[in-house]
Write a protein that holds these residues in place. Structure first.
Motif, PDB file in Angstrom:
ATOM      1  N   ALA A 173       0.860  -1.182   0.000  1.00  0.00           N
ATOM      2  CA  ALA A 173       0.000   0.000   0.000  1.00  0.00           C
ATOM      3  C   ALA A 173       0.896   1.231   0.000  1.00  0.00           C
ATOM      4  N   ALA A 174       1.234   1.723  -1.186  1.00  0.00           N
ATOM      5  CA  ALA A 174       2.170   2.838  -1.331  1.00  0.00           C
ATOM      6  C   ALA A 174       1.443   4.171  -1.293  1.00  0.00           C
ATOM      7  N   THR A 175       2.187   5.231  -0.997  1.00  0.00           N
ATOM      8  CA  THR A 175       1.600   6.544  -0.722  1.00  0.00           C
ATOM      9  C   THR A 175       1.389   7.424  -1.947  1.00  0.00           C
ATOM     10  N   GLY A 176       2.022   7.097  -3.081  1.00  0.00           N
ATOM     11  CA  GLY A 176       2.010   7.998  -4.232  1.00  0.00           C
ATOM     12  C   GLY A 176       3.245   8.880  -4.293  1.00  0.00           C
ATOM     13  N   ASP A 177       4.140   8.742  -3.315  1.00  0.00           N
ATOM     14  CA  ASP A 177       5.405   9.483  -3.300  1.00  0.00           C
ATOM     15  C   ASP A 177       6.467   8.654  -4.017  1.00  0.00           C
ATOM     16  N   VAL A 178       7.189   9.285  -4.947  1.00  0.00           N
ATOM     17  CA  VAL A 178       8.152   8.567  -5.779  1.00  0.00           C
ATOM     18  C   VAL A 178       9.457   9.348  -5.853  1.00  0.00           C
ATOM     19  N   GLU A 179      10.567   8.659  -5.728  1.00  0.00           N
ATOM     20  CA  GLU A 179      11.878   9.233  -6.031  1.00  0.00           C
ATOM     21  C   GLU A 179      12.557   8.305  -7.024  1.00  0.00           C
ATOM     22  N   ARG A 236       6.008   4.128   1.680  1.00  0.00           N
ATOM     23  CA  ARG A 236       4.887   3.801   2.555  1.00  0.00           C
ATOM     24  C   ARG A 236       4.984   4.684   3.794  1.00  0.00           C
ATOM     25  N   PRO A 237       3.884   4.843   4.535  1.00  0.00           N
ATOM     26  CA  PRO A 237       3.953   5.623   5.777  1.00  0.00           C
ATOM     27  C   PRO A 237       4.944   5.005   6.763  1.00  0.00           C
ATOM     28  N   LYS A 238       5.646   5.846   7.498  1.00  0.00           N
ATOM     29  CA  LYS A 238       6.601   5.349   8.487  1.00  0.00           C
ATOM     30  C   LYS A 238       5.919   4.457   9.509  1.00  0.00           C
ATOM     31  N   ASP A 239       4.699   4.803   9.934  1.00  0.00           N
ATOM     32  CA  ASP A 239       3.994   4.013  10.936  1.00  0.00           C
ATOM     33  C   ASP A 239       3.815   2.564  10.508  1.00  0.00           C
ATOM     34  N   ASP A 240       3.639   2.343   9.198  1.00  0.00           N
ATOM     35  CA  ASP A 240       3.476   0.976   8.707  1.00  0.00           C
ATOM     36  C   ASP A 240       4.727   0.147   8.973  1.00  0.00           C
ATOM     37  N   VAL A 241       5.888   0.758   8.760  1.00  0.00           N
ATOM     38  CA  VAL A 241       7.152   0.058   8.984  1.00  0.00           C
ATOM     39  C   VAL A 241       7.366  -0.203  10.469  1.00  0.00           C
ATOM     40  N   VAL A 242       7.064   0.802  11.296  1.00  0.00           N
ATOM     41  CA  VAL A 242       7.240   0.647  12.747  1.00  0.00           C
ATOM     42  C   VAL A 242       6.368  -0.483  13.274  1.00  0.00           C
ATOM     43  N   ARG A 243       5.117  -0.549  12.817  1.00  0.00           N
ATOM     44  CA  ARG A 243       4.216  -1.616  13.274  1.00  0.00           C
ATOM     45  C   ARG A 243       4.698  -2.994  12.827  1.00  0.00           C
ATOM     46  N   ARG A 244       5.245  -3.062  11.619  1.00  0.00           N
ATOM     47  CA  ARG A 244       5.604  -4.364  11.057  1.00  0.00           C
ATOM     48  C   ARG A 244       6.956  -4.878  11.553  1.00  0.00           C
ATOM     49  N   GLY A 287       4.344  18.535   1.755  1.00  0.00           N
ATOM     50  CA  GLY A 287       2.901  18.625   1.660  1.00  0.00           C
ATOM     51  C   GLY A 287       2.180  17.374   2.142  1.00  0.00           C
ATOM     52  N   SER A 288       0.875  17.417   1.996  1.00  0.00           N
ATOM     53  CA  SER A 288       0.040  16.285   2.397  1.00  0.00           C
ATOM     54  C   SER A 288       0.187  15.138   1.403  1.00  0.00           C
ATOM     55  N   ALA A 289      -0.355  13.991   1.748  1.00  0.00           N
ATOM     56  CA  ALA A 289      -0.238  12.813   0.891  1.00  0.00           C
ATOM     57  C   ALA A 289      -0.908  13.053  -0.454  1.00  0.00           C
ATOM     58  N   PRO A 290      -0.337  12.534  -1.539  1.00  0.00           N
ATOM     59  CA  PRO A 290      -0.950  12.702  -2.855  1.00  0.00           C
ATOM     60  C   PRO A 290      -2.341  12.064  -2.924  1.00  0.00           C
ATOM     61  N   GLY A 291      -3.179  12.599  -3.802  1.00  0.00           N
ATOM     62  CA  GLY A 291      -4.481  12.006  -4.047  1.00  0.00           C
ATOM     63  C   GLY A 291      -4.357  10.736  -4.863  1.00  0.00           C
ATOM     64  N   PRO A 292      -5.491  10.029  -5.101  1.00  0.00           N
ATOM     65  CA  PRO A 292      -5.452   8.733  -5.789  1.00  0.00           C
ATOM     66  C   PRO A 292      -4.830   8.777  -7.177  1.00  0.00           C
ATOM     67  N   GLY A 293      -4.942   9.889  -7.889  1.00  0.00           N
ATOM     68  CA  GLY A 293      -4.384   9.963  -9.240  1.00  0.00           C
ATOM     69  C   GLY A 293      -3.092  10.731  -9.328  1.00  0.00           C
ATOM     70  N   GLU A 294      -2.496  11.085  -8.183  1.00  0.00           N
ATOM     71  CA  GLU A 294      -1.318  11.942  -8.176  1.00  0.00           C
ATOM     72  C   GLU A 294      -0.051  11.168  -7.838  1.00  0.00           C
ATOM     73  N   VAL A 295       1.084  11.745  -8.235  1.00  0.00           N
ATOM     74  CA  VAL A 295       2.394  11.271  -7.822  1.00  0.00           C
ATOM     75  C   VAL A 295       3.165  12.466  -7.295  1.00  0.00           C
ATOM     76  N   ARG A 296       3.792  12.332  -6.140  1.00  0.00           N
ATOM     77  CA  ARG A 296       4.599  13.390  -5.544  1.00  0.00           C
ATOM     78  C   ARG A 296       6.065  13.014  -5.652  1.00  0.00           C
TER      79      ARG A 296
END
Length: 259
Positions: free
Chosen positions: A102-108, A241-249, A134-143
């Protein structure tokens, strides 16, 4: 094997692919490998664009990292040609789907060039933090990475808002290497474990129009083999992915901090 470019994606995207199934491997850690990724016409455009950028815009290539032998040109500055595909939401969502992330839409990402004789890298897992404005990208966006935010450490000034994410999926697509032959070096090595003088479990050749991609986890150890007889070119990119996802896993200590 795993399905790609499903019919839900628009025709302009699905028509770029030479086939619909890639190989899913389990060892030494889960990864996906594919040959002849794109149809010849589109792969040719990608290779021509790489040659054009290297010839006409050498200033776009800079050092990638102090301990890494490649120079790179950011994909964010290459949106005016076919390489922009790798920053499309369609590509992002396909890579996220085939890896189950479950990726955020942020890309490098960047185009990397290793000159002949480049030194080998050190094994690493790419489970690194990455900051985006900024805030998380929308469903059709890439940051993509913003100049006001340092990828590794966050906002450059207090008034800039940014989010800390963690690299979630690494993608390496090989192009512009027509002279590569077995024995030339420059492969991507995958490791089952580390230790003194670790030995690769698998090596991925930098064959034109091929790729390897994998979820970034605490054990996704890999590196550039080095000692290449010919130049090696590739597109290297990450979903996040959100940092919280990694911390939980895996726990916060699993995140490999930048040095």
């Amino acid at each position: 094997m795993t399905g790609v470019a499903e019919s839900a994606a628009p025709p302009w995207f699905t028509d770029l692919f030479a086939h619909r199934r890639w190989i899913r491997r389990i060892e030494p850690f889960p990864h996906i490998y594919a040959r002849d990724v794109f149809v010849p016409e589109f792969y040719g455009r990608l290779a021509e664009e790489l040659a054009r950028v290297r010839g006409e815009r050498p200033e776009a290539f800079g050092s990638v990292a102090a301990d890494y032998g490649a120079v790179g040109a950011s994909l964010a500055g290459l949106r005016d040609g076919p390489l922009a595909l790798f920053l499309s939401r369609e590509w992002h969502d396909m890579v996220a789907r085939v890896t189950g992330v479950a990726a955020t839409g942020d890309v490098e990402g960047a185009v990397h060039h290793h000159a002949p004789g480049s030194p080998p890298g050190s094994p690493h897992n790419d489970l690194n933090p990455a900051w985006f404005k900024g805030s998380a990208p929308g469903p059709g966006e890439v940051r993509t990475v913003d100049p006001e935010v340092d990828l590794a450490t966050g906002p450059r000034t207090p008034e800039v808002f940014a989010r800390e994410t963690v690299r979630a999926v690494a993608v390496l697509f090989y192009l512009g290497n027509p002279d590569w032959r077995p024995g030339d070096g420059g492969e991507t090595a995958l490791y089952s474990h580390l230790g003194t003088n670790p030995v690769p479990a698998v090596t991925i050749p930098p064959l034109d129009n091929s790729l390897v991609l994998f979820e970034c986890t605490p054990r996704s150890w890999h590196t550039f083999v080095g000692n290449n007889a010919t130049a090696r070119n590739s597109v290297v990119m990450w979903l996040h992915r959100p940092k919280d996802d990694v911390v939980r896993r895996w726990g916060g200590d699993s995140i490999a901090q930048w040095h």
